[in-house]
Design a protein around this motif. Structure first.
Motif, PDB file in Angstrom:
ATOM      1  N   ALA A  26       1.544 -16.474   1.512  1.00  0.00           N
ATOM      2  CA  ALA A  26       2.981 -16.717   1.585  1.00  0.00           C
ATOM      3  C   ALA A  26       3.741 -15.562   2.216  1.00  0.00           C
ATOM      4  O   ALA A  26       4.810 -15.747   2.799  1.00  0.00           O
ATOM      5  N   GLY A  27       3.204 -14.330   2.126  1.00  0.00           N
ATOM      6  CA  GLY A  27       3.918 -13.177   2.664  1.00  0.00           C
ATOM      7  C   GLY A  27       3.506 -12.858   4.085  1.00  0.00           C
ATOM      8  O   GLY A  27       2.533 -13.387   4.611  1.00  0.00           O
ATOM      9  N   MET A  28       4.268 -11.982   4.713  1.00  0.00           N
ATOM     10  CA  MET A  28       3.930 -11.537   6.069  1.00  0.00           C
ATOM     11  C   MET A  28       3.007 -10.331   5.999  1.00  0.00           C
ATOM     12  O   MET A  28       3.033  -9.561   5.041  1.00  0.00           O
ATOM     13  N   THR A  33       6.362  -3.383   1.849  1.00  0.00           N
ATOM     14  CA  THR A  33       6.225  -4.347   0.769  1.00  0.00           C
ATOM     15  C   THR A  33       6.986  -3.873  -0.468  1.00  0.00           C
ATOM     16  O   THR A  33       6.923  -2.708  -0.837  1.00  0.00           O
ATOM     17  N   GLN A  34       7.725  -4.779  -1.098  1.00  0.00           N
ATOM     18  CA  GLN A  34       8.407  -4.474  -2.337  1.00  0.00           C
ATOM     19  C   GLN A  34       7.740  -5.239  -3.476  1.00  0.00           C
ATOM     20  O   GLN A  34       7.470  -6.435  -3.353  1.00  0.00           O
ATOM     21  N   TRP A  35       7.475  -4.540  -4.580  1.00  0.00           N
ATOM     22  CA  TRP A  35       6.867  -5.181  -5.730  1.00  0.00           C
ATOM     23  C   TRP A  35       7.955  -5.557  -6.722  1.00  0.00           C
ATOM     24  O   TRP A  35       8.931  -4.827  -6.890  1.00  0.00           O
ATOM     25  N   SER A  43       3.852   0.561   2.132  1.00  0.00           N
ATOM     26  CA  SER A  43       3.637  -0.190   3.368  1.00  0.00           C
ATOM     27  C   SER A  43       2.150  -0.441   3.581  1.00  0.00           C
ATOM     28  O   SER A  43       1.302   0.300   3.092  1.00  0.00           O
ATOM     29  N   ALA A  44       1.862  -1.520   4.326  1.00  0.00           N
ATOM     30  CA  ALA A  44       0.480  -1.920   4.586  1.00  0.00           C
ATOM     31  C   ALA A  44       0.222  -1.924   6.083  1.00  0.00           C
ATOM     32  O   ALA A  44       1.112  -2.223   6.882  1.00  0.00           O
ATOM     33  N   SER A  45      -1.017  -1.582   6.462  1.00  0.00           N
ATOM     34  CA  SER A  45      -1.438  -1.645   7.862  1.00  0.00           C
ATOM     35  C   SER A  45      -2.930  -1.902   7.888  1.00  0.00           C
ATOM     36  O   SER A  45      -3.625  -1.638   6.917  1.00  0.00           O
ATOM     37  N   SER A  46      -3.434  -2.452   9.012  1.00  0.00           N
ATOM     38  CA  SER A  46      -4.865  -2.724   9.093  1.00  0.00           C
ATOM     39  C   SER A  46      -5.303  -2.857  10.538  1.00  0.00           C
ATOM     40  O   SER A  46      -4.487  -3.094  11.443  1.00  0.00           O
ATOM     41  N   MET A  49      -4.560  -6.165  12.696  1.00  0.00           N
ATOM     42  CA  MET A  49      -3.641  -6.934  11.850  1.00  0.00           C
ATOM     43  C   MET A  49      -4.406  -7.909  10.947  1.00  0.00           C
ATOM     44  O   MET A  49      -3.936  -9.008  10.622  1.00  0.00           O
ATOM     45  N   ALA A  50      -5.602  -7.516  10.519  1.00  0.00           N
ATOM     46  CA  ALA A  50      -6.483  -8.446   9.815  1.00  0.00           C
ATOM     47  C   ALA A  50      -6.148  -8.596   8.329  1.00  0.00           C
ATOM     48  O   ALA A  50      -6.339  -9.661   7.748  1.00  0.00           O
ATOM     49  N   MET A  51      -5.669  -7.542   7.705  1.00  0.00           N
ATOM     50  CA  MET A  51      -5.402  -7.598   6.262  1.00  0.00           C
ATOM     51  C   MET A  51      -4.012  -8.166   6.008  1.00  0.00           C
ATOM     52  O   MET A  51      -3.035  -7.736   6.634  1.00  0.00           O
ATOM     53  N   ARG A  52      -3.933  -9.104   5.112  1.00  0.00           N
ATOM     54  CA  ARG A  52      -2.645  -9.699   4.777  1.00  0.00           C
ATOM     55  C   ARG A  52      -2.210  -9.249   3.385  1.00  0.00           C
ATOM     56  O   ARG A  52      -3.034  -9.009   2.503  1.00  0.00           O
ATOM     57  N   VAL A  53      -0.903  -9.165   3.190  1.00  0.00           N
ATOM     58  CA  VAL A  53      -0.344  -8.613   1.964  1.00  0.00           C
ATOM     59  C   VAL A  53       0.624  -9.610   1.348  1.00  0.00           C
ATOM     60  O   VAL A  53       1.504 -10.136   2.035  1.00  0.00           O
ATOM     61  N   THR A  54       0.482  -9.885   0.059  1.00  0.00           N
ATOM     62  CA  THR A  54       1.415 -10.742  -0.665  1.00  0.00           C
ATOM     63  C   THR A  54       1.719 -10.140  -2.023  1.00  0.00           C
ATOM     64  O   THR A  54       0.958  -9.312  -2.533  1.00  0.00           O
ATOM     65  N   ASN A  55       2.821 -10.551  -2.567  1.00  0.00           N
ATOM     66  CA  ASN A  55       3.205 -10.153  -3.920  1.00  0.00           C
ATOM     67  C   ASN A  55       2.985 -11.332  -4.852  1.00  0.00           C
ATOM     68  O   ASN A  55       3.588 -12.380  -4.668  1.00  0.00           O
ATOM     69  N   GLU A  56       2.159 -11.164  -5.853  1.00  0.00           N
ATOM     70  CA  GLU A  56       1.906 -12.248  -6.800  1.00  0.00           C
ATOM     71  C   GLU A  56       1.790 -11.675  -8.204  1.00  0.00           C
ATOM     72  O   GLU A  56       1.089 -10.693  -8.430  1.00  0.00           O
TER      73      GLU A  56
END
Length: 419
Positions: A26-28, A33-35, A43-46, A49-56
């Protein structure tokens, strides 16, 4: 040094719910990133651009998507900079008193090939601390010492000297973890939460000289709203010890953070501060945890009415059920009502020319003994100085002995004296 990182493992069942289609992605990807619980400016980087980050569920999910063929080694990072919140801090980590970093990682899908804590210094050097990734649906809590040691933190395989290590950790630009894709075509990654820089220890004793009996002291280092260096989100950490002269030691408070140190005696063992239980606060007020805090003694006392009748006594003897109920009347009003139906004086002939006058204990009160040959008030005179009520926790009675004079009848009265 022989000190090693502590790893605590436990099964986490809710992780399976993260794999619901449409929820995970669901996230970009690769954006700050805010929790939901206050973690900001992470912040996230990979690679690619392979790793995706979401808040759940109040945590951050780092995931590599499934692929038809194994795409090779790809690395992702999730880091905090010098403005990050929730107790994490870049900058000069050592001089804010931090002794370790702790966080929880839960495996999702296939196993990652590598998991590491990392720092990047202001001059571009990267130090890492390798860890064993958790198995799918398993959670590990990692506690990593911020101390130089063989096989711990290293810079590209070089452990460095203690001086180099101290220099690096006093000039931290980014702090976080990195993950490397595992040798699998399945979706896999991890869930992160509960990041914290652990500060120095807080130790002292809880002191209680009151009348209630109990030996379970609950001490709480309570974070206040004012943050240090705009880094911290208030949290509460607690530890148990033994009272009445019970030492305590808190080892997992976050740094840097402003705290107040509070304690209570958990008489009934329900882990909750009840309105009638003894409590206290360290007299030094708010303090910033950047160095070991020793001899932080806390004096506990019983909550009382304005006229010094303890709440616990009113609960025990008068059926009081709340502070609001107690505060609606004076303590003396409660005592008068109780005494009307419960307060009696027993006269016991001791058989040796004395009688003992005995009556129930009321904490903090004095009693005047009056006696005479007639029961009328005008015929009774004081028999000695006022007597202080017993310092008692049970059903013991106060006692005053009187000599039997002659053969005529003697009448006695016990009168409550307000101190």
């Amino acid at each position: 040094m022989n000190k090693k990182a502590t790893i605590v493992e436990k099964l986490v069942l809710w992780v399976a719910g993260i794999l619901v289609p449409g929820l995970l992605w669901a996230g970009m990807a690769n954006v700050p990133t805010q929790w939901s619980n206050g973690l900001e400016n992470w912040s996230a980087s990979s690679d690619k651009m392979a790793m995706r980050v979401t808040n759940e569920n109040g945590a951050v999910v780092l995931m590599y998507a499934a692929s038809a063929t194994y795409p090779g080694s790809e690395e992702g990072k999730f880091v905090a900079d010098e403005t990050a919140s929730y107790g994490m801090y870049a900058g000069d980590i050592l001089n804010i008193g931090a002794t370790a970093v702790t966080f929880r990682v839960t495996g999702v899908g296939a196993v990652l090939s590598q998991l590491a804590a990392m720092i990047e210094t202001t001059d571009g050097h990267v130090w890492t601390f390798l860890m064993t990734p958790p198995q799918p649906n398993q959670s590990k809590v990692y506690q990593i010492p911020l101390i130089h040691g063989q096989g711990w933190w290293n810079e590209d395989g070089y452990a460095g000297t203690e001086t180099e290590f101290a220099d690096a950790f006093s000039r931290v630009k980014l702090f976080g973890i990195k993950i490397t894709r595992g040798a699998s075509t399945l979706a896999h990654g991890c869930v992160l939460d509960d990041f914290k820089l652990i500060g120095p220890t807080i130790s002292g004793a809880g002191l209680y000289a009151g009348e209630q009996s109990g030996n379970l002291l609950k001490v709480r280092a309570e974070a206040v709203s004012a943050p240090v260096l705009n880094q911290s989100v208030p949290r509460t950490y607690a530890v148990s010890a033994t009272a009445p002269v019970g030492t305590f030691r808190i080892t997992d408070a976050a740094a840097p953070q402003t705290y107040r140190l509070k304690a209570f005696l958990d008489i009934n063992g329900n882990d909750v501060l009840d309105f009638w239980e003894p409590r206290g606060e360290w007299g030094g007020g708010e303090f910033i945890l950047t160095a070991p805090m020793e001899s932080a003694d806390i004096v506990l006392s019983d909550p009382t009415t304005d006229d010094n009748v303890p709440y616990w006594w009113l609960v025990k003897n008068c059926g009081a059920t709340s502070e609001e109920q107690i505060r609606s009347r004076t303590g003396d009003d409660w005592i008068r009502d109780w005494a009307g139906s419960n307060f009696t004086v027993r006269i016991v002939n001791l058989g040796n020319g004395e009688v003992a006058l005995r009556w129930k204990h009321i904490p903090g009160r004095q009693f005047q003994i009056e006696g005479g040959e007639t029961p009328e008030k005008s015929g009774l005179v004081d028999r000695g100085s006022p007597v202080q009520s017993l310092n008692s926790t049970g059903d013991e009675e106060n006692e005053v002995r009187q000599s039997i004079i002659g053969s005529s009848a003697q009448f006695y009265r016990v009168k409550l004296v307000t101190p």
